[in-house]
Design an enzyme around this catalytic site. Structure first.
Site, PDB file in Angstrom:
ATOM      1  N   ARG A 149       0.837  -1.195   0.000  1.00 18.99           N
ATOM      2  CA  ARG A 149       0.000   0.000   0.000  1.00 18.99           C
ATOM      3  C   ARG A 149       0.873   1.247   0.000  1.00 18.99           C
ATOM      4  O   ARG A 149       2.070   1.200   0.334  1.00 18.99           O
ATOM      5  CB  ARG A 149      -0.911   0.019   1.223  1.00 18.99           C
ATOM      6  CG  ARG A 149      -1.816  -1.198   1.365  1.00 18.99           C
ATOM      7  CD  ARG A 149      -2.577  -1.124   2.670  1.00 18.99           C
ATOM      8  NE  ARG A 149      -3.508  -2.241   2.856  1.00 18.99           N
ATOM      9  CZ  ARG A 149      -3.193  -3.375   3.487  1.00 18.99           C
ATOM     10  NH1 ARG A 149      -1.982  -3.547   3.995  1.00 18.99           N
ATOM     11  NH2 ARG A 149      -4.096  -4.330   3.629  1.00 18.99           N
ATOM     12  N   LYS A 173      -1.488  -2.722   7.974  1.00 23.61           N
ATOM     13  CA  LYS A 173      -2.569  -2.250   8.824  1.00 23.61           C
ATOM     14  C   LYS A 173      -2.588  -3.025  10.141  1.00 23.61           C
ATOM     15  O   LYS A 173      -2.300  -4.217  10.171  1.00 23.61           O
ATOM     16  CB  LYS A 173      -3.913  -2.411   8.105  1.00 23.61           C
ATOM     17  CG  LYS A 173      -4.111  -1.441   6.941  1.00 23.61           C
ATOM     18  CD  LYS A 173      -5.495  -1.602   6.344  1.00 23.61           C
ATOM     19  CE  LYS A 173      -5.747  -0.573   5.248  1.00 23.61           C
ATOM     20  NZ  LYS A 173      -7.101  -0.701   4.673  1.00 23.61           N
ATOM     21  N   HIS A 242      -2.923   2.241  -5.994  1.00 20.94           N
ATOM     22  CA  HIS A 242      -3.694   1.028  -5.748  1.00 20.94           C
ATOM     23  C   HIS A 242      -3.915   0.220  -7.026  1.00 20.94           C
ATOM     24  O   HIS A 242      -4.122  -0.997  -6.958  1.00 20.94           O
ATOM     25  CB  HIS A 242      -5.041   1.382  -5.100  1.00 20.94           C
ATOM     26  CG  HIS A 242      -5.304   0.605  -3.853  1.00 20.94           C
ATOM     27  ND1 HIS A 242      -4.527   0.726  -2.715  1.00 20.94           N
ATOM     28  CD2 HIS A 242      -6.236  -0.332  -3.554  1.00 20.94           C
ATOM     29  CE1 HIS A 242      -4.985  -0.086  -1.780  1.00 20.94           C
ATOM     30  NE2 HIS A 242      -6.013  -0.744  -2.268  1.00 20.94           N
ATOM     31  N   ARG A 245      -1.149  -2.124  -7.091  1.00 15.62           N
ATOM     32  CA  ARG A 245      -1.401  -3.179  -6.096  1.00 15.62           C
ATOM     33  C   ARG A 245      -2.382  -4.210  -6.670  1.00 15.62           C
ATOM     34  O   ARG A 245      -2.172  -5.417  -6.549  1.00 15.62           O
ATOM     35  CB  ARG A 245      -1.939  -2.551  -4.814  1.00 15.62           C
ATOM     36  CG  ARG A 245      -2.352  -3.545  -3.714  1.00 15.62           C
ATOM     37  CD  ARG A 245      -2.669  -2.750  -2.445  1.00 15.62           C
ATOM     38  NE  ARG A 245      -3.439  -3.495  -1.463  1.00 15.62           N
ATOM     39  CZ  ARG A 245      -2.903  -4.293  -0.534  1.00 15.62           C
ATOM     40  NH1 ARG A 245      -1.582  -4.461  -0.494  1.00 15.62           N
ATOM     41  NH2 ARG A 245      -3.668  -4.918   0.340  1.00 15.62           N
ATOM     42  N   HIS A 268      -4.060  -8.884   3.646  1.00 16.14           N
ATOM     43  CA  HIS A 268      -5.490  -8.841   3.950  1.00 16.14           C
ATOM     44  C   HIS A 268      -5.774  -9.619   5.234  1.00 16.14           C
ATOM     45  O   HIS A 268      -5.166 -10.660   5.478  1.00 16.14           O
ATOM     46  CB  HIS A 268      -6.302  -9.458   2.809  1.00 16.14           C
ATOM     47  CG  HIS A 268      -6.433  -8.568   1.616  1.00 16.14           C
ATOM     48  ND1 HIS A 268      -6.772  -9.027   0.356  1.00 16.14           N
ATOM     49  CD2 HIS A 268      -6.279  -7.228   1.483  1.00 16.14           C
ATOM     50  CE1 HIS A 268      -6.814  -8.019  -0.490  1.00 16.14           C
ATOM     51  NE2 HIS A 268      -6.522  -6.917   0.163  1.00 16.14           N
ATOM     52  N   TYR A 277     -10.441 -10.594  -6.579  1.00 19.32           N
ATOM     53  CA  TYR A 277      -9.581 -10.767  -7.747  1.00 19.32           C
ATOM     54  C   TYR A 277      -9.994 -11.968  -8.582  1.00 19.32           C
ATOM     55  O   TYR A 277      -9.678 -12.035  -9.771  1.00 19.32           O
ATOM     56  CB  TYR A 277      -8.121 -10.897  -7.312  1.00 19.32           C
ATOM     57  CG  TYR A 277      -7.617  -9.631  -6.666  1.00 19.32           C
ATOM     58  CD1 TYR A 277      -7.361  -8.499  -7.439  1.00 19.32           C
ATOM     59  CD2 TYR A 277      -7.440  -9.549  -5.297  1.00 19.32           C
ATOM     60  CE1 TYR A 277      -6.932  -7.319  -6.849  1.00 19.32           C
ATOM     61  CE2 TYR A 277      -7.016  -8.370  -4.693  1.00 19.32           C
ATOM     62  CZ  TYR A 277      -6.762  -7.260  -5.479  1.00 19.32           C
ATOM     63  OH  TYR A 277      -6.353  -6.101  -4.897  1.00 19.32           O
TER      64      TYR A 277
END
Length: 296
Positions: A149, A173, A242, A245, A268, A277
């Site tokens: 990211r 994150k 993004h 990404r 994730h 995806y």
């Protein structure tokens, strides 16, 4: 007072959960917006007196302001997390957000570049001359080769490169760390880049990629850089970090990578976020079938 509770929560997210500055700002903005609405519309300034009725009125007001369903859901999620915190602190007896449901979102498939477009971007396209061009090319290389990211790239340090293992350590994150393999050619480029910084005598604060004056990169610089070069390499409407990404994940899937492995590489927290995806993959199969099957 509601303001005091919000301050306590943001403090908790910052020092205990160690959320990024960007995430903290988003939570604080959402919660303060709800606080202002509750005070102005209902003269409420206590979390204990707020019901799902008041929250539903806020959501209706957001709809009237033409806020997107995705934005409204994010704000509702912020409020839900806030009330979960208050429950743990025994500051409230119930979470009124639980009586509400998130808005249904229109299906939105990730935008990604074709393989020939990424080849053009990284092997054929001419970047600016000098150190700035070197930095800009590495920004695009790292996004495509690692799928990280923008915020993760911003905080990437030289010490995060594990040279002997040919991998990069990324802090994602929720302060979760993950390891991503990188190609030896990219490692050679990074070695040259670090040597160039030393030759130029730039101040060393540990950041891997820096500006021409040695200062750290910033979000708008990265966005503008990626948009500039993607505007040359692709006809996609979206041209953001993004997209690279998404391209990283989609190309892995198209070339046979396991969905669980892609989930781990992207950082994730759940497989559901990664499975979007597979929709792109199915769309590609349909296109191939239509173009090549006699009854397609």
């Amino acid at each position: 007072m509601l303001s005091d509770r919000i301050t306590d929560y943001i403090h908790y997210l910052r020092f205990e959960k160690r959320f990024s500055r960007h995430t903290l700002d988003s939570y604080q903005k959402d919660l303060e917006q709800f606080r202002d609405f509750a005070l102005e519309q209902f003269s409420l300034d206590s979390a204990t007196n707020i019901s799902h009725f008041h929250i539903r009125s806020w959501l209706a007001a957001l709809k009237d302001q033409k806020q997107s369903p995705r934005t409204i859901n994010r704000k509702l999620s912020s409020l839900n997390s806030f009330y979960k915190f208050l429950l743990r602190q025994q500051a409230v007896e119930k979470n009124p957000v639980r009586q509400l449901h998130a808005l249904k979102l229109p299906e939105r498939l990730p935008s990604y570049m074709k393989e020939q477009e990424t080849q053009h971007l990284l092997e054929e396209l001419q970047f600016d001359e000098g150190f700035k061009g070197f930095t800009d090319r590495l920004i695009c290389e790292l996004f495509y080769q690692t799928g990280m990211r923008r915020q993760e790239l911003l905080q990437l340090k030289e010490a995060d490169i594990e040279w002997s293992l040919q991998q990069v350590r990324v802090l994602g994150k929720g302060n979760k760390e993950r390891l991503i393999p990188v190609h030896p050619v990219l490692l050679d480029e990074l070695t040259s880049y670090i040597a160039e910084k030393k030759i130029m005598g730039l101040p060393d604060d540990g950041h891997l990629l820096v500006l021409e004056n040695g200062g750290p990169l910033y979000p708008v610089y990265i966005y503008r850089t990626v948009k500039k070069y993607l505007s040359i390499a692709t006809t996609l409407q979206k041209k953001s970090p993004h997209v690279l990404r998404h391209t990283f994940a989609t190309h892995l899937l198209n070339n046979g990578a396991n969905i669980q492995a892609i989930k781990d590489l992207l950082g994730h927290s759940s497989l559901a976020a990664t499975q979007v995806y597979t929709h792109n993959n199915i769309a590609k199969l349909k296109e191939i079938h239509k173009q090549n099957h006699p009854r397609g």
